[in-house]
Design an enzyme around this catalytic site. Structure first.
Site, PDB file in Angstrom:
ATOM      1  NE  ARG A   2       4.609   1.824   6.110  1.00  0.00           N
ATOM      2  CZ  ARG A   2       4.437   3.064   5.649  1.00  0.00           C
ATOM      3  NH1 ARG A   2       5.328   3.604   4.829  1.00  0.00           N
ATOM      4  NH2 ARG A   2       3.370   3.764   5.997  1.00  0.00           N
ATOM      5  CB  CYS A  60      -8.501 -11.490  13.633  1.00  0.00           C
ATOM      6  SG  CYS A  60      -7.227 -11.559  12.354  1.00  0.00           S
ATOM      7  CB  CYS A  96      -7.734 -11.923  18.011  1.00  0.00           C
ATOM      8  SG  CYS A  96      -6.099 -12.069  18.759  1.00  0.00           S
ATOM      9  CB  CYS A 137      -2.705 -17.190  14.963  1.00  0.00           C
ATOM     10  SG  CYS A 137      -2.767 -15.866  13.751  1.00  0.00           S
ATOM     11  NE  ARG A 191      -3.859  -9.561   6.548  1.00  0.00           N
ATOM     12  CZ  ARG A 191      -2.839  -8.924   7.134  1.00  0.00           C
ATOM     13  NH1 ARG A 191      -2.335  -9.385   8.265  1.00  0.00           N
ATOM     14  NH2 ARG A 191      -2.324  -7.854   6.590  1.00  0.00           N
ATOM     15  CE  LYS A 238      -1.867   0.296   9.929  1.00  0.00           C
ATOM     16  NZ  LYS A 238      -1.292  -0.339   8.738  1.00  0.00           N
ATOM     17  CG  ASP A 293      -9.198  -2.822  11.142  1.00  0.00           C
ATOM     18  OD1 ASP A 293      -9.106  -1.629  10.834  1.00  0.00           O
ATOM     19  OD2 ASP A 293      -8.225  -3.522  11.480  1.00  0.00           O
ATOM     20  CG  ASP A 304      -5.861   0.015   7.941  1.00  0.00           C
ATOM     21  OD1 ASP A 304      -5.932   0.653   6.876  1.00  0.00           O
ATOM     22  OD2 ASP A 304      -5.016  -0.863   8.157  1.00  0.00           O
ATOM     23  NE  ARG A 336      -2.941  -0.619   3.410  1.00  0.00           N
ATOM     24  CZ  ARG A 336      -3.721  -0.395   4.467  1.00  0.00           C
ATOM     25  NH1 ARG A 336      -4.809   0.320   4.347  1.00  0.00           N
ATOM     26  NH2 ARG A 336      -3.403  -0.877   5.647  1.00  0.00           N
ATOM     27  CE1 TYR A 337      -0.099   4.111   3.812  1.00  0.00           C
ATOM     28  CE2 TYR A 337       0.132   1.863   4.604  1.00  0.00           C
ATOM     29  CZ  TYR A 337      -0.571   3.050   4.574  1.00  0.00           C
ATOM     30  OH  TYR A 337      -1.739   3.180   5.281  1.00  0.00           O
TER      31      TYR A 337
END
Length: 284
Positions: free
Chosen positions: A30, A46, A43, A39, A48, A252, A208, A245, A26-27
């Site tokens: 990075r 989450c 969570c 994982c 994702r 963000k 999110d 985000d 996106r940036y």
């Protein structure tokens, strides 16, 4: 489970910014490299959640090579963020194999690893893992996802100490969660404990718009005031940035009364940091 129309399968727009499998770019300086979707804990908030725990989404050897070639061919990529899933659920051998690939990519200077491991499986942090980090000859940073003070067990503190005493900086990344860390006292305890353990508070995220996550959210107006109230009560060392985000992959932003404008009840206007466009988002 209750889904609201505003909630999205891919709330932060990973797929929109995926040039090759495993990469989110996106940036300009990075990229995310999603090395696994496994994982050490899952969570329920989450973003994702539509992919995590499903090994069918994990990268094949060919996918990984294509992703690394993408990074190698783009000299603007200064930082690679290993995420997923949790990269530290990989074996030492598997993680070492990936990390050593970056030795041959001179423009990548920083490798940041996002992980829940220090708090949920601290025994994973051993000297042999530290040695693998050092072998890369890159600047390795750990972003530890810890949401409340009770996660700072003695075992967690020892794992963090092993990292920082070996020169590996640790950042704190948290999600603002209803009834978990949504009061001044709870946040202050979390942030002070982090700094006492040489962890720099980095981001607190507003949850999110992942499907089925409405119960974790407090009203955004209340959240902005809560974070604002920390100023003057905490050392600047302890104060993170409050982050949203913007849904759909619009970037963000640091949230405050100036950057977030409520235009209707629970309907907010943001400016995308990617292209300057006005984005209107409703939080149920």
């Amino acid at each position: 489970m209750l889904f609201f129309p505003e909630e999205l399968e891919d709330p932060i727009g990973d797929e929109r910014w995926t040039p090759v499998k495993g990469i989110t770019h996106r940036y300009p300086d990075r990229v995310l490299l999603k090395v696994t979707y496994m994982c050490a804990s899952y969570c329920r908030f989450c973003f994702r959640r539509y992919k995590v725990s499903d090994s069918d989404h994990n990268l094949t050897s060919e996918d990984l090579e294509n992703a690394l070639q993408y990074i190698k061919s783009n000299i603007n990529i200064w930082e690679v963020i290993l995420t997923g899933g949790d990269p530290l659920t990989l074996s030492d051998k598997g993680l070492q194999k990936i990390l050593l690939k970056f030795k041959d990519i001179p423009h990548v200077k920083i490798i940041r690893i996002h992980t829940r491991i220090p708090s949920v499986l601290p025994s994973r942090i051993q000297q042999n893992l530290i040695d693998i980090f050092k072998e890369t000859n890159k600047s390795i940073w750990i972003a530890a996802h810890i949401n409340c003070i009770s996660e700072f067990t003695e075992e967690c503190k020892k794992a963090i100490a092993l990292l920082v005493h070996n020169g590996i900086p640790v950042l704190l990344q948290s999600v603002l969660l209803k009834d978990i860390n949504d009061t001044e006292d709870k946040l202050i305890a979390l942030l002070k404990t982090a700094v006492e353990n040489k962890i720099k508070p980095y981001y607190i995220h507003y949850p999110d718009l992942a499907q089925g996550t409405q119960s974790f959210r407090i009203p955004l107006k209340q959240a902005i005031q809560l974070l604002k109230n920390l100023r003057g009560k905490l050392s600047g060392l302890c104060i993170p940035e409050f982050i949203i985000d913007i849904p759909g992959g619009n970037g963000k932003i640091v949230v405050n009364a100036n950057s977030a404008k409520e235009i209707n009840n629970n309907e907010w206007e943001f400016i995308s940091p990617l292209d300057g466009s006005l984005i209107v988002v409703k939080y149920p």
